[in-house]
Design a protein around this motif. Structure first.
Motif, PDB file in Angstrom:
ATOM      1  N   LYS A 154       0.858  -1.292  -0.148  1.00 15.64           N
ATOM      2  CA  LYS A 154       0.176  -0.188  -0.071  1.00 15.64           C
ATOM      3  C   LYS A 154       1.010   1.121  -0.052  1.00 15.64           C
ATOM      4  O   LYS A 154       2.152   1.307   0.138  1.00 15.64           O
ATOM      5  CB  LYS A 154      -0.811  -0.030   1.442  1.00 15.64           C
ATOM      6  N   LYS A 155       0.388   2.454  -0.354  1.00 17.81           N
ATOM      7  CA  LYS A 155       1.276   3.627  -0.120  1.00 17.81           C
ATOM      8  C   LYS A 155       1.599   3.799   1.034  1.00 17.81           C
ATOM      9  O   LYS A 155       0.817   3.571   2.058  1.00 17.81           O
ATOM     10  CB  LYS A 155       0.081   4.883  -0.558  1.00 17.81           C
ATOM     11  N   GLU A 156       3.030   4.218   1.274  1.00 18.59           N
ATOM     12  CA  GLU A 156       3.927   4.114   2.442  1.00 18.59           C
ATOM     13  C   GLU A 156       4.037   2.962   2.985  1.00 18.59           C
ATOM     14  O   GLU A 156       4.344   2.865   4.322  1.00 18.59           O
ATOM     15  CB  GLU A 156       3.114   5.261   3.564  1.00 18.59           C
ATOM     16  N   GLY A 157       3.697   1.843   2.347  1.00 16.43           N
ATOM     17  CA  GLY A 157       3.928   0.366   2.779  1.00 16.43           C
ATOM     18  C   GLY A 157       5.449   0.271   2.833  1.00 16.43           C
ATOM     19  O   GLY A 157       6.339   0.822   2.439  1.00 16.43           O
ATOM     20  N   GLN A 158       5.816  -0.881   3.705  1.00 15.48           N
ATOM     21  CA  GLN A 158       7.157  -1.357   3.674  1.00 15.48           C
ATOM     22  C   GLN A 158       7.528  -2.756   3.729  1.00 15.48           C
ATOM     23  O   GLN A 158       6.473  -3.625   4.160  1.00 15.48           O
ATOM     24  CB  GLN A 158       7.690  -0.760   5.258  1.00 15.48           C
ATOM     25  N   ASP A 192      25.961  -6.633  -6.012  1.00 12.31           N
ATOM     26  CA  ASP A 192      25.587  -5.609  -7.250  1.00 12.31           C
ATOM     27  C   ASP A 192      24.417  -5.939  -7.970  1.00 12.31           C
ATOM     28  O   ASP A 192      23.617  -5.192  -8.231  1.00 12.31           O
ATOM     29  CB  ASP A 192      26.850  -5.756  -8.040  1.00 12.31           C
ATOM     30  N   GLN A 193      24.064  -7.378  -8.174  1.00 19.22           N
ATOM     31  CA  GLN A 193      22.834  -7.853  -8.705  1.00 19.22           C
ATOM     32  C   GLN A 193      21.509  -7.548  -7.800  1.00 19.22           C
ATOM     33  O   GLN A 193      20.514  -6.884  -8.465  1.00 19.22           O
ATOM     34  CB  GLN A 193      23.029  -9.339  -8.912  1.00 19.22           C
ATOM     35  N   LEU A 194      21.817  -7.591  -6.539  1.00 22.40           N
ATOM     36  CA  LEU A 194      20.612  -7.297  -5.740  1.00 22.40           C
ATOM     37  C   LEU A 194      20.365  -5.864  -5.674  1.00 22.40           C
ATOM     38  O   LEU A 194      19.392  -5.331  -5.751  1.00 22.40           O
ATOM     39  CB  LEU A 194      20.978  -7.671  -4.370  1.00 22.40           C
ATOM     40  N   ASN A 195      21.388  -4.934  -5.615  1.00 22.53           N
ATOM     41  CA  ASN A 195      21.316  -3.420  -5.631  1.00 22.53           C
ATOM     42  C   ASN A 195      20.508  -2.985  -7.001  1.00 22.53           C
ATOM     43  O   ASN A 195      19.921  -2.081  -7.047  1.00 22.53           O
ATOM     44  CB  ASN A 195      22.643  -2.692  -5.284  1.00 22.53           C
ATOM     45  N   PHE A 196      21.150  -3.388  -8.022  1.00 21.67           N
ATOM     46  CA  PHE A 196      20.777  -3.392  -9.330  1.00 21.67           C
ATOM     47  C   PHE A 196      19.093  -3.537  -9.625  1.00 21.67           C
ATOM     48  O   PHE A 196      18.093  -2.667 -10.120  1.00 21.67           O
ATOM     49  CB  PHE A 196      21.335  -4.033 -10.506  1.00 21.67           C
ATOM     50  N   GLN A 200      15.566  -0.893 -10.025  1.00 27.60           N
ATOM     51  CA  GLN A 200      14.759  -0.803 -10.860  1.00 27.60           C
ATOM     52  C   GLN A 200      13.148  -0.944 -10.452  1.00 27.60           C
ATOM     53  O   GLN A 200      12.277  -0.695 -11.194  1.00 27.60           O
ATOM     54  CB  GLN A 200      14.784  -1.947 -11.751  1.00 27.60           C
ATOM     55  N   THR A 201      13.089  -1.017  -8.997  1.00 28.06           N
ATOM     56  CA  THR A 201      11.653  -0.784  -8.685  1.00 28.06           C
ATOM     57  C   THR A 201      10.890   0.591  -8.782  1.00 28.06           C
ATOM     58  O   THR A 201      11.448   1.340  -8.733  1.00 28.06           O
ATOM     59  CB  THR A 201      11.383  -1.399  -7.203  1.00 28.06           C
ATOM     60  N   SER A 202       9.754   0.473  -8.630  1.00 29.11           N
ATOM     61  CA  SER A 202       8.820   1.619  -8.317  1.00 29.11           C
ATOM     62  C   SER A 202       8.750   2.301  -6.931  1.00 29.11           C
ATOM     63  O   SER A 202       8.157   3.271  -6.710  1.00 29.11           O
ATOM     64  CB  SER A 202       7.409   1.590  -8.864  1.00 29.11           C
ATOM     65  N   ALA A 203       9.587   1.766  -5.946  1.00 29.31           N
ATOM     66  CA  ALA A 203       9.546   2.233  -4.792  1.00 29.31           C
ATOM     67  C   ALA A 203      10.332   3.525  -4.477  1.00 29.31           C
ATOM     68  O   ALA A 203      11.125   3.926  -5.473  1.00 29.31           O
ATOM     69  CB  ALA A 203      10.324   1.063  -3.717  1.00 29.31           C
ATOM     70  N   GLN A 204       9.841   4.420  -3.661  1.00 27.91           N
ATOM     71  CA  GLN A 204      10.490   5.708  -3.528  1.00 27.91           C
ATOM     72  C   GLN A 204      11.793   5.533  -3.082  1.00 27.91           C
ATOM     73  O   GLN A 204      12.836   6.398  -3.475  1.00 27.91           O
ATOM     74  CB  GLN A 204       9.512   6.425  -2.499  1.00 27.91           C
ATOM     75  N   ARG A 205      12.241   4.680  -1.848  1.00 28.80           N
ATOM     76  CA  ARG A 205      13.401   4.532  -1.797  1.00 28.80           C
ATOM     77  C   ARG A 205      13.862   2.936  -1.122  1.00 28.80           C
ATOM     78  O   ARG A 205      12.568   2.496  -0.710  1.00 28.80           O
ATOM     79  CB  ARG A 205      13.896   5.447  -0.584  1.00 28.80           C
ATOM     80  N   ILE A 276      12.378  -1.928   1.668  1.00 24.06           N
ATOM     81  CA  ILE A 276      11.791  -1.290   0.531  1.00 24.06           C
ATOM     82  C   ILE A 276      10.655  -0.182   0.941  1.00 24.06           C
ATOM     83  O   ILE A 276       9.613  -0.964   1.989  1.00 24.06           O
ATOM     84  CB  ILE A 276      11.517  -2.218  -0.512  1.00 24.06           C
ATOM     85  N   LEU A 277      10.723   0.884   0.995  1.00 23.09           N
ATOM     86  CA  LEU A 277       9.740   1.843   1.293  1.00 23.09           C
ATOM     87  C   LEU A 277       8.672   2.318   0.132  1.00 23.09           C
ATOM     88  O   LEU A 277       9.226   2.612  -1.012  1.00 23.09           O
ATOM     89  CB  LEU A 277      10.225   3.098   1.820  1.00 23.09           C
ATOM     90  N   LYS A 278       7.656   2.123   0.032  1.00 20.49           N
ATOM     91  CA  LYS A 278       6.648   2.554  -0.995  1.00 20.49           C
ATOM     92  C   LYS A 278       6.443   3.960  -0.987  1.00 20.49           C
ATOM     93  O   LYS A 278       5.918   4.583  -0.030  1.00 20.49           O
ATOM     94  CB  LYS A 278       5.387   1.677  -0.958  1.00 20.49           C
TER      95      LYS A 278
END
Length: 278
Positions: A154-158, A192-196, A200-205, A276-278
């Motif tokens: 959801k929005k602001e989900g974690q 490096d594979q994990l960070n890449f 690519q996700t749509s998460a804010q950060r 991961i923060l949405k």
């Protein structure tokens, strides 16, 4: 061979691989908890990052296994969806959590869903929190996986996750390399594979940390018994082949090069803890 045919063969191979992984964990469902001290340690480190009060929040326990952390999530007040690739693991999870719910006065709810994390049955914006400890190393396409996880928040989900990185079980891998040319230890995702994939996700950060954890054993046999006991015996499409007595004796001998002055043998794990923060 056409591209379409090649794509179909790759899909079939991955489906077969996931079924083999599910079968391995299902066989170990009843013994898992006896051999999962390391898994509980990592999961607890991840659990400690979550809020203590999850009342009213919808939480997905992705790769719930026998439900050790599903139980903790329930006790913190969350409404939990326990999700796993293995039906037998889900059965163990339900037995554990039904006992908790029967003795509890809180209004938390739990449901159980079997499936593949890379092909989740959940709609977009379904969960406030996703919790996944030591499950995503069994996934093939991290970019796709993280997109799916972000979509389900959801929005602001974690999303809190842990996974193993390349270099894990290096002592066992090197010991086996002295015995034969076959692969007996999984290749884990690279840092490096994990960070890449995360980028690519749509998460804010997002935020990730890596840490090294060593588990100490009196013998290599004990380590391999733990791996078999938790069901981690499927290696990239083939059996890990830990049953031949002669080979096991040879691995035990090769493993002695890592013995410390106290007479202990290490099993080194490189662990990623992520958010991961949405």
């Amino acid at each position: 061979m056409s591209f379409a045919t090649l794509e179909q063969e790759c899909h079939h191979s991955r489906v077969s691989d996931k079924q083999a992984i599910a079968d391995a964990f299902s066989k170990a469902a009843r013994t898992y908890d006896q051999h999962a001290a390391f898994q509980r340690e990592v999961g607890q480190r991840l659990m400690d990052k979550l809020p203590n009060d999850l009342s009213g929040l919808s939480v997905l326990d992705l790769g719930c296994g026998t439900g050790y952390f599903t139980e903790q999530l329930l006790k913190r007040g969350a409404d939990v969806t326990a999700f796993d690739l293995s039906y037998s693991m889900l059965e163990q999870c339900q037995q554990r959590c039904d006992g908790v719910m029967a003795q509890s006065d809180n209004v938390s709810r739990v449901s159980y869903q079997q499936g593949d994390a890379e092909d989740p049955p959940f709609s977009a914006a379904s969960f406030d929190i996703i919790f996944s400890s030591l499950a995503i190393q069994w996934c093939h396409d991290l970019s796709h996986l993280f997109q799916m996880l972000s979509r389900m928040l959801k929005k602001e989900g974690q999303c809190y996750f842990s996974t193993l990185l390349e270099g894990s079980l290096i002592e066992l891998k090197r010991s086996w390399s002295q015995i034969d040319k076959y692969q007996h230890v999984n290749q884990f995702h690279q840092w490096d594979q994990l960070n890449f994939a995360l980028a690519q996700t749509s998460a804010q950060r997002y935020h990730v940390d890596s840490t090294e954890i060593q588990v100490w054993y009196d013998s290599a046999f004990e380590l391999m018994k733990d791996l078999k006991g938790i069901g981690a015996t499927h290696v990239d499409g083939r059996s890990a082949g830990l049953t031949k007595r002669r080979s096991l004796l040879d691995v035990e001998k090769a493993y002695q090069q890592f013995r410390n002055p106290l007479g202990q043998l290490p099993a080194t794990y490189h662990v990623c803890l992520g958010l991961i923060l949405k």
